[in-house]
Design an enzyme around this catalytic site. Structure first.
Site, PDB file in Angstrom:
ATOM      1  N   CYS A  45       0.585  -0.655  -0.066  1.00 21.49           N
ATOM      2  CA  CYS A  45      -0.127   0.295   0.116  1.00 21.49           C
ATOM      3  C   CYS A  45       0.725   1.160   0.285  1.00 21.49           C
ATOM      4  CB  CYS A  45      -1.253   0.007   1.270  1.00 21.49           C
ATOM      5  SG  CYS A  45      -0.040   0.495   2.972  1.00 21.49           S
ATOM      6  N   ARG A  77       4.259   1.624  -1.655  1.00 28.14           N
ATOM      7  CA  ARG A  77       5.068   1.320  -2.858  1.00 28.14           C
ATOM      8  C   ARG A  77       4.825   0.392  -3.846  1.00 28.14           C
ATOM      9  NH1 ARG A  77       7.046   0.359   1.310  1.00 28.14           N
ATOM     10  NH2 ARG A  77       7.972   2.507   1.838  1.00 28.14           N
ATOM     11  N   ARG A 113       6.144  -3.130  10.966  1.00 26.73           N
ATOM     12  CA  ARG A 113       5.950  -4.499  10.507  1.00 26.73           C
ATOM     13  C   ARG A 113       5.825  -5.569   8.850  1.00 26.73           C
ATOM     14  NH1 ARG A 113      10.437  -6.236  11.020  1.00 26.73           N
ATOM     15  NH2 ARG A 113       9.373  -8.614  11.565  1.00 26.73           N
ATOM     16  N   TYR A 128      -3.943  -7.510   4.818  1.00 29.02           N
ATOM     17  CA  TYR A 128      -4.065  -6.856   5.599  1.00 29.02           C
ATOM     18  C   TYR A 128      -4.849  -7.378   6.628  1.00 29.02           C
ATOM     19  CZ  TYR A 128      -1.541  -2.787   4.975  1.00 29.02           C
ATOM     20  OH  TYR A 128      -0.334  -1.747   4.756  1.00 29.02           O
TER      21      TYR A 128
END
Length: 449
Positions: free
Chosen positions: A47, A49, A113, A190
């Protein structure tokens, strides 16, 4: 060119450009490695790069394959945004960049992390597709190892500062997550991090929905429930977290309008963690969206001592990698030295009579001990030269003294900057190790557990 990193980054090009680049890199690594001057390639898309790691052949520049040719090659495979907008880092700078990215030091949330897990999966995918070269794999593995040191030796990871955590902090300012009913749309990394965070914040029920059919398996692994009816879940939920990121919105405008109508006047809160945006526009009235741009603006700054400690750990990790690569580069010369000495011993053994006053096995053992002793000092000096960035000087001495000439690869990292470890300077921050190793940071003062 050697090792190169081309990156489109949230801080430099913005999230919109990152989103455009992410939509074009599918299959890029496999396509690039068909080129004769490209030894290996790895694609990392997060999210924050899109990052392409490439290793070119030793004679790439001599053969006319420089930066312009590499960018054209990328564009020819459809990744126009990356080819046109990416920053290019080569050799030393590429290594520093990978280490900083792995440690979360180039992320929206400093020290987060999640990027380490994403980089690990990118490496696994590149290895599965057989696009990763030895150098790329080794550098990425060492970068991930250093990122673990940053996590364990600083308080950055202990603070739970991730994109998911910051996003949920923003949600918590608008509603109570304790006892909330939450719908998670997506089953990727995610989604897993979101479920863990929601459980720790006291969510009463977590439902998961996936258009790809992976919700049931995800629900079993994460001990949540599958949302069998999307409209019903949207009507009853307190919060929706979208993190599918497939390029097609997870929450359509029509589904959002139906949900608003069914909720009887209750607004629908959506936390959108997808880089490409998982909520279709225009967003209907009654739907409030917290997206990545909102999260980026709300990211808290890290304590200066923790940032300095992280920078120092990364600098140390880069130096250890540089020493290791230099030792590996010089290994063929050490082997050649041992072969020369071994050949001398063999020649002497062949000159001994089959019978004599001295048993042949004793003479052989003596000569082998002599050979080992002769090789010990130059071999030890090779190790010292590797550590001090004097490998080429040692190689020249080997040629001058013993007439041993060995063709070895050019260094991946310029070791001259490491002759004095305290003078190491990060090309990104401009900081030296001695600037980072403050008394408090080096002793761990001011850190929280």
């Amino acid at each position: 060119m050697g090792l190169c990193v081309l990156t489109v980054d949230h801080a430099d090009q913005g999230l919109d450009v990152v989103s455009e680049a992410a939509a074009q890199v599918n299959g890029l690594g496999l396509a690039l490695t068909d080129h004769p001057q490209i030894r290996g390639a790895l694609v990392l898309s997060t999210c924050n790069r899109v990052c392409l790691v490439v290793e070119t052949s030793a004679d790439a520049v001599a053969q006319g394959f420089g930066e312009a040719a590499l960018r054209k090659c990328i564009a020819d495979h459809g990744a126009n945004v990356l080819a046109e907008s990416a920053q290019l880092f080569c050799e030393d700078d590429a290594v520093w960049r990978l280490f900083r990215v792995a440690a979360g030091m180039e992320s929206m949330v400093f020290g987060e992390r999640e990027v380490a897990g994403q980089m690990k999966r990118a490496l696994s995918e590149a290895r599965r597709e057989q696009t990763v070269s030895y150098t790329i794999g080794h550098v990425v593995e060492e970068a991930l190892k250093t990122s673990r040191h940053v996590a364990s030796e600083t308080a950055l990871a202990a603070e739970g500062r991730t994109v998911v955590a910051v996003g949920l902090d923003l949600v918590a300012k608008r509603m109570d997550l304790d006892g909330a009913r939450v719908l998670v749309m997506g089953t990727g990394s995610y989604a897993g991090a979101t479920c863990a965070q929601l459980n720790s914040r006291g969510a009463a029920e977590i439902l998961v929905h996936s258009a790809s059919g992976r919700a049931a398996g995800f629900a079993r692994r994460h001990r949540v429930s599958e949302a069998l009816n999307l409209d019903a879940a949207l009507a009853q939920t307190d919060l929706v977290v979208t993190c599918r990121g497939s390029g097609v919105p997870a929450l359509s405008a029509e589904a959002a309008r139906r949900a608003v109508d069914a909720r009887g006047g209750r607004d629908l809160m959506v936390l959108d963690l997808a880089i490409s945006g998982d909520v279709e526009e225009p967003v209907p009235a009654g739907v409030e969206v917290i997206d990545l741009e909102t999260i980026r603006q709300a990211v808290p700054s890290s304590a200066e001592a923790e940032r300095a400690a992280a920078e120092h750990i990364v600098a140390t990790g880069v130096r250890h990698l540089a020493v290791d690569l230099e030792r590996r580069r010089m290994a063929p010369a050490v082997v050649a030295l041992r072969d020369v000495i071994s050949d001398l011993v063999t020649a002497e053994l062949e000159r001994l009579p089959e019978e004599g006053s001295v048993p042949v096995d004793e003479v052989a053992a003596s000569l082998r001990r002599l050979a080992a002793s002769m090789a010990h000092i130059p071999s030890a000096r090779a190790r010292m030269a590797s550590e001090q960035g004097l490998g080429d000087r040692w190689l020249n001495s080997l040629s001058d003294v013993l007439g041993i000439d060995v063709d070895i690869a050019a260094p991946v990292i310029d070791m001259s900057s490491f002759a004095n470890a305290d003078c190491m300077r990060c090309p990104v921050t401009g900081l030296r190790v001695e600037d980072l190793a403050t008394d408090g940071a080096s002793r761990g003062e001011g850190r929280t557990s």
